[in-house]
Design a protein around this motif. Structure first.
Motif, PDB file in Angstrom:
ATOM      1  N   GLU A  52      -5.347   4.635  -4.176  1.00 58.09           N
ATOM      2  CA  GLU A  52      -4.804   3.732  -5.197  1.00 58.09           C
ATOM      3  C   GLU A  52      -5.905   2.911  -5.851  1.00 58.09           C
ATOM      4  O   GLU A  52      -5.897   2.702  -7.065  1.00 58.09           O
ATOM      5  CB  GLU A  52      -3.710   2.847  -4.578  1.00 58.09           C
ATOM      6  CG  GLU A  52      -2.448   3.684  -4.315  1.00 58.09           C
ATOM      7  CD  GLU A  52      -1.391   2.988  -3.473  1.00 58.09           C
ATOM      8  OE1 GLU A  52      -1.725   1.980  -2.804  1.00 58.09           O
ATOM      9  OE2 GLU A  52      -0.240   3.476  -3.480  1.00 58.09           O
ATOM     10  N   ALA A  61       4.941   8.649  -2.479  1.00 58.74           N
ATOM     11  CA  ALA A  61       5.800   8.075  -3.516  1.00 58.74           C
ATOM     12  C   ALA A  61       7.019   8.974  -3.713  1.00 58.74           C
ATOM     13  O   ALA A  61       6.905  10.199  -3.634  1.00 58.74           O
ATOM     14  CB  ALA A  61       5.023   7.947  -4.821  1.00 58.74           C
ATOM     15  N   GLN A  62       8.153   8.363  -4.010  1.00 63.40           N
ATOM     16  CA  GLN A  62       9.354   9.162  -4.285  1.00 63.40           C
ATOM     17  C   GLN A  62       9.172   9.890  -5.607  1.00 63.40           C
ATOM     18  O   GLN A  62       8.680   9.321  -6.577  1.00 63.40           O
ATOM     19  CB  GLN A  62      10.563   8.254  -4.380  1.00 63.40           C
ATOM     20  CG  GLN A  62      11.460   8.375  -3.179  1.00 63.40           C
ATOM     21  CD  GLN A  62      12.689   7.539  -3.322  1.00 63.40           C
ATOM     22  OE1 GLN A  62      12.633   6.437  -3.857  1.00 63.40           O
ATOM     23  NE2 GLN A  62      13.804   8.050  -2.845  1.00 63.40           N
ATOM     24  N   ASP A  63       9.548  11.157  -5.607  1.00 63.51           N
ATOM     25  CA  ASP A  63       9.400  11.969  -6.818  1.00 63.51           C
ATOM     26  C   ASP A  63      10.687  12.772  -6.915  1.00 63.51           C
ATOM     27  O   ASP A  63      10.966  13.628  -6.065  1.00 63.51           O
ATOM     28  CB  ASP A  63       8.175  12.877  -6.628  1.00 63.51           C
ATOM     29  CG  ASP A  63       7.916  13.761  -7.823  1.00 63.51           C
ATOM     30  OD1 ASP A  63       8.852  13.977  -8.635  1.00 63.51           O
ATOM     31  OD2 ASP A  63       6.772  14.258  -7.942  1.00 63.51           O
ATOM     32  N   ARG A  74      10.140  12.753  -1.114  1.00 65.98           N
ATOM     33  CA  ARG A  74       8.810  12.556  -0.520  1.00 65.98           C
ATOM     34  C   ARG A  74       8.466  13.827   0.234  1.00 65.98           C
ATOM     35  O   ARG A  74       9.249  14.286   1.056  1.00 65.98           O
ATOM     36  CB  ARG A  74       8.827  11.394   0.466  1.00 65.98           C
ATOM     37  CG  ARG A  74       9.185  10.073  -0.169  1.00 65.98           C
ATOM     38  CD  ARG A  74       9.109   8.980   0.898  1.00 65.98           C
ATOM     39  NE  ARG A  74       9.313   7.673   0.306  1.00 65.98           N
ATOM     40  CZ  ARG A  74      10.502   7.078   0.253  1.00 65.98           C
ATOM     41  NH1 ARG A  74      11.566   7.647   0.759  1.00 65.98           N
ATOM     42  NH2 ARG A  74      10.604   5.884  -0.317  1.00 65.98           N
ATOM     43  N   ASP A  77      -7.729   5.148  -8.309  1.00 63.56           N
ATOM     44  CA  ASP A  77      -6.927   5.388  -9.513  1.00 63.56           C
ATOM     45  C   ASP A  77      -7.057   4.227 -10.494  1.00 63.56           C
ATOM     46  O   ASP A  77      -7.317   4.419 -11.680  1.00 63.56           O
ATOM     47  CB  ASP A  77      -5.458   5.583  -9.090  1.00 63.56           C
ATOM     48  CG  ASP A  77      -4.559   5.927 -10.255  1.00 63.56           C
ATOM     49  OD1 ASP A  77      -4.855   6.934 -10.944  1.00 63.56           O
ATOM     50  OD2 ASP A  77      -3.582   5.199 -10.497  1.00 63.56           O
ATOM     51  N   LEU A 122      -3.347  11.937  -4.599  1.00 59.78           N
ATOM     52  CA  LEU A 122      -2.783  11.081  -5.631  1.00 59.78           C
ATOM     53  C   LEU A 122      -2.816  11.800  -6.970  1.00 59.78           C
ATOM     54  O   LEU A 122      -3.786  12.471  -7.302  1.00 59.78           O
ATOM     55  CB  LEU A 122      -3.590   9.778  -5.716  1.00 59.78           C
ATOM     56  CG  LEU A 122      -3.202   8.822  -6.853  1.00 59.78           C
ATOM     57  CD1 LEU A 122      -3.260   7.375  -6.383  1.00 59.78           C
ATOM     58  CD2 LEU A 122      -4.087   8.999  -8.086  1.00 59.78           C
ATOM     59  N   GLU A 178      -1.031  11.252 -11.141  1.00 57.64           N
ATOM     60  CA  GLU A 178      -0.207  10.434 -12.039  1.00 57.64           C
ATOM     61  C   GLU A 178       0.088   9.052 -11.462  1.00 57.64           C
ATOM     62  O   GLU A 178       1.210   8.540 -11.547  1.00 57.64           O
ATOM     63  CB  GLU A 178       1.109  11.149 -12.354  1.00 57.64           C
ATOM     64  CG  GLU A 178       0.861  12.456 -13.086  1.00 57.64           C
ATOM     65  CD  GLU A 178       2.160  13.207 -13.366  1.00 57.64           C
ATOM     66  OE1 GLU A 178       2.550  13.226 -14.531  1.00 57.64           O
ATOM     67  OE2 GLU A 178       2.762  13.747 -12.431  1.00 57.64           O
ATOM     68  N   GLY A 179      -0.916   8.453 -10.855  1.00 58.63           N
ATOM     69  CA  GLY A 179      -0.788   7.070 -10.411  1.00 58.63           C
ATOM     70  C   GLY A 179       0.018   6.859  -9.147  1.00 58.63           C
ATOM     71  O   GLY A 179       0.278   5.717  -8.769  1.00 58.63           O
ATOM     72  N   ALA A 180       0.436   7.931  -8.500  1.00 59.63           N
ATOM     73  CA  ALA A 180       1.257   7.775  -7.296  1.00 59.63           C
ATOM     74  C   ALA A 180       0.810   8.740  -6.212  1.00 59.63           C
ATOM     75  O   ALA A 180       0.194   9.771  -6.501  1.00 59.63           O
ATOM     76  CB  ALA A 180       2.724   8.016  -7.645  1.00 59.63           C
ATOM     77  N   ILE A 181       1.134   8.403  -4.966  1.00 64.84           N
ATOM     78  CA  ILE A 181       0.797   9.298  -3.860  1.00 64.84           C
ATOM     79  C   ILE A 181       1.742  10.489  -3.941  1.00 64.84           C
ATOM     80  O   ILE A 181       2.946  10.391  -3.734  1.00 64.84           O
ATOM     81  CB  ILE A 181       0.936   8.575  -2.499  1.00 64.84           C
ATOM     82  CG1 ILE A 181       0.059   7.312  -2.466  1.00 64.84           C
ATOM     83  CG2 ILE A 181       0.542   9.536  -1.366  1.00 64.84           C
ATOM     84  CD1 ILE A 181      -1.433   7.547  -2.722  1.00 64.84           C
ATOM     85  N   HIS A 182       1.179  11.627  -4.304  1.00 69.11           N
ATOM     86  CA  HIS A 182       1.953  12.806  -4.678  1.00 69.11           C
ATOM     87  C   HIS A 182       2.446  13.586  -3.466  1.00 69.11           C
ATOM     88  O   HIS A 182       3.578  14.039  -3.413  1.00 69.11           O
ATOM     89  CB  HIS A 182       1.041  13.676  -5.545  1.00 69.11           C
ATOM     90  CG  HIS A 182       1.701  14.872  -6.136  1.00 69.11           C
ATOM     91  ND1 HIS A 182       1.562  16.129  -5.599  1.00 69.11           N
ATOM     92  CD2 HIS A 182       2.477  15.008  -7.219  1.00 69.11           C
ATOM     93  CE1 HIS A 182       2.245  16.991  -6.346  1.00 69.11           C
ATOM     94  NE2 HIS A 182       2.808  16.336  -7.334  1.00 69.11           N
TER      95      HIS A 182
END
Lengths: 464, 443
Positions: free
Chosen positions: A126, B93-95, B64, A129, A36, A38-42
């Motif tokens: 999450e 997460a979509q990036d 993703r 975080d 994770l 920046e607050g998201a699953i990277h």
């Protein structure tokens, strides 16, 4: 992974030029991870490590070859490559080896063969975080990762040992970065062990995240560390890194058999203050450094390294044990099938003393309180070490005062161990996230310690 | 496995990922044949030789991403991890920045990464080579009575990269290294030190006598070391230690750290950070160097990038993901998931190390450091060290059990002399340099 017939054939092939001993190490490992940022699953990752390593030992010498191709032809080629350490003419003679399975009590779940549903790992990250950000408005970034790994090893040796171990390992790590004005600081905390995701029901990601955020927030306010010699109080749990570096590595048998360690030939001698007792234990349930059997098929054991200041013994793998005329202590470990085993620590800790933490702090006039370390390193011939303090405070006139950041301490192992002047009654194992590096190989370890006072150490800060 | 076979397998892995449902995929196959011999006293104590294979597969599904590394190269093994990667991607997460590079290709020039003499060197010769090195260190000084071993190693590596944009290319390289760790004893005190070197070509590898002389000198010169006083003085970092400092600096200029607030240099592009003497370059196109390659870990051609020009920070180092995210261009520094150095080095200055010492009235020469700290976020530097006290422009006596500390930014600004002893024996290298003032912590 391989049947008895293949193992037998490979052992015979490995020894056909001669040799005192051969072993086969088969490994299959899958690790499953999420990160994770920046607050998201990277991102996510999977690592599959699968292969066979074959070793031939003759005297002090070892030949090694591995193959990730599991076909018998490829494995026979590896056996041939390993056999080159022995100079004899290849013989057609087949030695037959009766393999007997070693059984040792399981120290961790031997039955889990799959990772949990992905959503459960993602939820841990999450939650971490959210908790880290909520702890302090100055938390500017949170990076977290979770890795769940299942390793199977099978070992067969020419002296007839056969063993299998199934080793789970889960790690959740949280890094929080605090930012205030132009100052930045970070805190890292990790936990887990040879267990499953269920561990985090009790040891919650929130608890870990808040601790990482707390360290970051303390360090962003902390003043630069002082420079010079002073007293040091080492915190319980994570302070055990001190034992690992300052003493532990010097007691690994390869350095002692070769005479390169300063502790070589000193069993029975006083090497530390009489307050110092150090154990290494491969048998603690679910600890990172625990092993039902080691990577040579020998059961893990409880070892007394130092007892009341007197050196009692070394940590042995089979090669060094044979050359020193003793038994292996179940300390032969390796990073993967791509490496030969080395004598290594498992979980290294100091039991309780009889002082109280309060009296130790109160007796310290000017010193540094190293609550935890982020890492350390040692040079084993002279014993000089260095540690990086993750969370540290000044002690002034018997009281803990201001936090200090970025302190490195340097010293000499045997010297520091004779300067242990108090050991408290609060021994505990550290959170489970330590990994030890030696000779290019990394293995998981555990450390533990009570609060300990060292009468003089050099702190490497920048302030007078 | 040949380079062509490796490419076929990399392409097959991309196809497998696409069959599993990945929109885009990239596969890199590493095939490495490695030989290693360690000698102790008169015998070969370790002999290792293997060919290892490892597939690194990355899938991209609408921003993703999931990465898989596997040593199971069977068709079923690859299909299985590809399916699992696609399933895992649903939880990412979509990036919008996560995708294959915009343009792939290969550096056009000749890089000279392969040395046939090295690739075909026979094992007996390698064994004799390392035994000779071990003999030399034991003969170098009567106090050298033991060793942790002398080593010779070489690798022959194939890298084959294919992706769903249609890029598919490969290269083969060689590398040899030798090192030694003598142990000396004097008056009941043991001392050890290490010296190692590496090169792409056998004839460019520092010879055994040079390696033995340096390893031996580093071991015995520390006898009689004292702990210095705590003080602020000029500090000279000898080239190997200087390279370690540069390695720490590399973390701070990696876009992956900059992007998440883990660099003290974030937001400081265009600022003067270092002294005028400080020009730092990353260059993946230097012929025959250890950090050179025709393309990076995602198939982007390597290039030359000036990171610091006369002390001014010009750019960070990027892969395509962080370049998109931070509004820059990739600098060809992808490792296929992270950011790594090509040849990252401080440009040499005019002075011999002896001149740096001679022009230092009172200071410290640092020859070795221990410890590590990932404080590129804050820019703090602190290491355990050993070396020499310099008095009146000459080495006065060895010192150890001290730390050298300062703030990275202030250190770079205070570099007042750079040596001429740059050697490309790694991918992050540096000549010796002097910092006008740092804190030495001892007694």
């Amino acid at each position: 992974m391989l049947d008895t017939e293949s193992l037998n054939r490979l052992l015979a092939r490995a020894l056909r030029r001669g040799g005192d001993y051969a072993d086969i190490f088969c490994e299959r490992r899958r690790s499953y991870a999420f990160r994770l940022q920046e607050g998201a699953i990277h991102d996510g990752s999977t690592v599959v490590t699968q292969g066979v390593g074959i070793r031939v030992v003759i005297g002090e010498s070892a030949g090694y070859a591995y193959s990730d191709d599991l076909s018998l032809d490829a494995l026979l080629q590896a056996a041939d490559a390993a056999s080159l350490i022995a100079r004899g003419t290849p013989s057609g003679e087949r030695r037959s080896i009766d393999l007997t399975e070693m059984r040792a009590p399981a120290l961790y779940d031997q039955l889990r063969t799959e990772h949990a549903p992905a959503a459960q790992y993602v939820a841990l990250l999450e939650r971490a975080d959210v908790a880290a950000r909520a702890y302090d408005t100055r938390i500017a970034a949170v990076n977290a990762h979770v890795t769940d790994e299942l390793q199977d090893v099978w070992i067969a040796t020419s002296d007839g040992r056969y063993a299998h171990d199934h080793r789970p390992m889960i790690t959740l790590g949280v890094q929080a970065v605090a930012s205030a004005k132009r100052e930045r600081a970070s805190g890292y905390v990790g936990d887990g062990g040879r267990t499953s995701i269920a561990y985090f029901a009790e040891h919650t990601p929130e608890e870990l995240a808040r601790d990482a955020a707390r360290i970051a927030a303390i360090n962003v306010d902390a003043r630069p560390a002082p420079a010079g010699e002073m007293e040091m109080v080492v915190g319980a749990g994570g302070g055990g890194v001190l034992l690992h570096e300052a003493v532990g590595h010097g007691l690994e048998s390869d350095f002692n058999r070769r005479g390169t360690s300063l502790y070589a030939g000193r069993v029975g001698e006083r090497v530390a203050s009489e307050l110092v007792t150090i154990y290494d234990d491969g048998n603690l349930p679910e600890e990172r450094g625990s092993i039902t059997v080691d990577d040579e098929g020998v059961p893990g054991a409880h070892k007394v390294l130092v007892e009341k200041g007197v050196l009692r013994g070394y940590m042995q793998d089979t090669l060094n044990a044979r050359l020193m005329g003793v038994e292996s202590t179940g300390s032969g470990r390796r990073q993967s099938f791509r490496f030969m085993p080395q004598p290594r620590m498992c979980n290294t800790y100091m039991p309780n003393g009889d002082a109280s933490v309060e009296e130790i702090i109160a007796s310290t006039k000017r010193g540094i309180y190293a609550k935890s370390f982020s890492g350390g390193q040692v040079e084993i011939s002279k014993g000089d070490f260095v540690f990086m303090i993750a969370e540290g405070y000044l002690i002034e006139n018997g009281a803990i005062t201001a936090p200090v950041k970025n302190a490195t301490i340097v010293g000499n192992g045997p010297d520091a161990m004779t300067k242990v002047t108090a050991v408290a009654n609060d021994s505990r194992l550290a959170r489970r996230h330590y990994t030890c590096g030696k000779g290019g190989q990394h293995v998981p370890v555990g450390v533990g310690m009570p609060t300990v006072k060292i009468s003089s150490i050099t702190v490497g800060g920048t302030q007078e | 496995m040949t380079q062509d076979e490796a490419l076929v397998l990399a392409r097959a892995a991309v196809a497998s990922a696409q069959r599993a449902g990945a929109r885009d995929a990239e596969a890199t196959l590493h095939v490495t044949r490695r030989f290693h011999a360690e000698a102790r006293d008169r015998t070969i104590s370790k002999l290792e030789q293997s060919t290892g294979r490892s597939l690194h597969l990355r899938i991209f599904d609408d921003g993703r991403r999931v990465a898989v590394t596997t040593s199971d190269l069977t068709a079923e093994g690859i299909d299985r991890v590809a399916r699992e990667a696609v399933a895992q991607a649903a939880f990412i997460a979509q990036d919008r920045y996560a995708a294959l590079p915009d343009a792939c290709g290969r550096f056009a020039g000749e890089l000279d990464l392969y040395d046939r003499a090295l690739a075909e060197r026979n094992d007996a010769e390698k064994v004799d080579d390392v035994l000779a090195l071990e003999r030399l260190i034991r003969a170098a000084d009567p106090r050298i009575v033991n060793s942790s071993g002398s080593n010779y190693a070489d690798t022959l590596s194939i890298v084959a990269l294919a992706n769903s944009l249609g890029f598919a290319d490969a290269y083969t390289s060689t590398r040899a290294s030798r090192s030694s760790s003598p142990v000396a004893e004097d008056g009941g005190v043991k001392r050890t030190a290490h010296y190692g070197t590496a090169a792409r070509r056998l004839r460019e590898l520092e010879p055994n006598d040079v390696v033995a002389a340096l390893a031996a000198r580093r071991t015995v010169e520390m006898f009689g070391a004292r702990k210095p006083a705590t003080m602020r003085v000029p500090v000279i970092f000898e080239r190997d230690v200087a390279a370690a400092v540069l390695s720490d600096l590399f973390s701070a200029i990696s876009a992956s750290n900059v992007a998440v607030g883990n660099s003290f240099l974030a937001d400081r592009i265009g600022e003067r950070i270092g002294s005028e003497q400080l020009t730092i370059v990353d260059d993946g196109t230097l012929a025959g160097r250890l950090g050179s390659s025709p393309f990076d870990g995602e198939g982007v051609p390597t290039r030359r990038t000036s990171v610091f020009e006369a002390g001014v920070l010009r750019t960070f180092l990027y892969d395509s993901y962080y370049a998109r995210k931070l509004g820059a261009q990739t600098t060809g520094n992808s490792t296929g998931g992270g950011i790594g150095a090509n040849n990252f080095y401080l440009e040499a200055g005019p002075h011999a190390l002896e001149e740096l010492i001679a022009s230092t009235a009172r200071g410290v020469l640092v020859l070795d450091t221990i410890g590590f700290a990932t404080e590129h976020a804050t820019g703090t530097y602190s290491r355990g060290a050993r070396g020499f006290m310099i008095e009146d422009g000459a080495l006065a006596y060895p010192i150890d059990e001290f730390t050298v500390a300062g703030h990275f930014g202030e250190m770079l600004a205070a570099v007042d002399a750079v040596g001429n002893d740059l050697r490309f024996d790694g991918s992050i290298v540096s000549p010796s340099f002097r910092v006008a003032e740092m804190t030495i912590s001892g007694n």
